[in-house]
Scaffold this active site. Structure first.
Site, PDB file in Angstrom:
ATOM      1  N   GLN A  51      -6.104  10.674   3.204  1.00 60.65           N
ATOM      2  CA  GLN A  51      -5.173   9.643   2.707  1.00 60.65           C
ATOM      3  C   GLN A  51      -5.070   8.467   3.685  1.00 60.65           C
ATOM      4  O   GLN A  51      -4.458   7.457   3.369  1.00 60.65           O
ATOM      5  CB  GLN A  51      -3.777  10.241   2.469  1.00 60.65           C
ATOM      6  CG  GLN A  51      -3.738  11.187   1.279  1.00 60.65           C
ATOM      7  CD  GLN A  51      -2.323  11.661   1.030  1.00 60.65           C
ATOM      8  OE1 GLN A  51      -1.846  12.576   1.693  1.00 60.65           O
ATOM      9  NE2 GLN A  51      -1.643  11.029   0.095  1.00 60.65           N
ATOM     10  N   LEU A  97       1.814   9.894  -2.053  1.00 61.17           N
ATOM     11  CA  LEU A  97       1.718   8.542  -1.488  1.00 61.17           C
ATOM     12  C   LEU A  97       0.462   7.821  -1.977  1.00 61.17           C
ATOM     13  O   LEU A  97       0.415   6.599  -1.964  1.00 61.17           O
ATOM     14  CB  LEU A  97       1.746   8.592   0.041  1.00 61.17           C
ATOM     15  CG  LEU A  97       3.053   9.097   0.671  1.00 61.17           C
ATOM     16  CD1 LEU A  97       2.926   9.147   2.188  1.00 61.17           C
ATOM     17  CD2 LEU A  97       4.240   8.234   0.263  1.00 61.17           C
TER      18      LEU A  97
HETATM   19 ZN    ZN Z   1      -0.647  13.542  -2.148  1.00 58.55          ZN
END
Ligand code: ZN
Length: 182
Positions: A51, A97
């Protein structure tokens, strides 16, 4: 420390299986510190390395901001393996997110046993349940290239398709840095 841009739905790295961490060195420790800063800046309770555009089997979880979870300390899990999951399955709404503004019901085991390396290179095995287990499973999913849309029923996946396209196109309002569209 630095706040890193968060990858979002459509970024290829989120669909890739991540590679095991080979060395827990100073560079990795800095990455982990950056990940904590990035997660907290975005009011997240978990963040996987891919991420923040890093292809490594590593994630962090800190559920302590959530009411009732204040006693659960932040954890760094390196090269994690899920070794047991409970038969009891629970459904709960999740966010991510990398999927700003999207919420969806996801079924997951209520309790797990997980083995991982900590930052001192010690092998640790813990049991987790409820929200803590859910966040760990969510982050573990990132490491194998899976996200919420891969874990919901087909009809929900269809329903959220327009939202997913908006995210991939960056047609979203998000109050933390995300990657640029490639
Ligand atoms: Zn996630």
């Amino acid at each position: 420390m630095a706040i890193l841009p968060i990858t979002v739905y459509g970024d290829k790295i989120l669909w890739e299986k991540t590679k095991p961490v080979k060395a827990i060195d100073d560079e990795l420790i800095v990455t982990i510190q950056d990940m904590f800063q990035t997660m907290r800046n975005a009011n997240g309770i978990g963040l996987a390395a891919n991420q923040v555009n890093i292809n490594k089997q590593l994630f962090i979880v800190d559920v302590s901001p959530v009411e009732g979870c204040e006693h659960i300390k932040p954890v760094v899990m390196i090269n994690p393996q899920i070794i047991e999951t409970s038969d009891e399955i629970v459904t709960m709404e999740e966010g991510c997110l990398s999927l700003p503004d999207l919420r969806a019901d996801v079924e997951r085991p209520d309790a797990i046993k997980i083995r991982y390396l900590n930052t001192d290179e010690e092998e640790v095995e813990i049991e987790a349940d409820e929200l803590f287990a859910r966040v760990i499973l969510h982050e573990y999913d990132h490491l194998i290239g899976k996200m919420i849309p891969d874990r919901v029923a087909m009809e929900i996946k269809k329903e959220i398709q327009p939202e997913l396209l908006h995210i991939a196109q960056r047609e979203i309002n998000v109050d933390y840095p995300i990657t640029l569209k490639t």
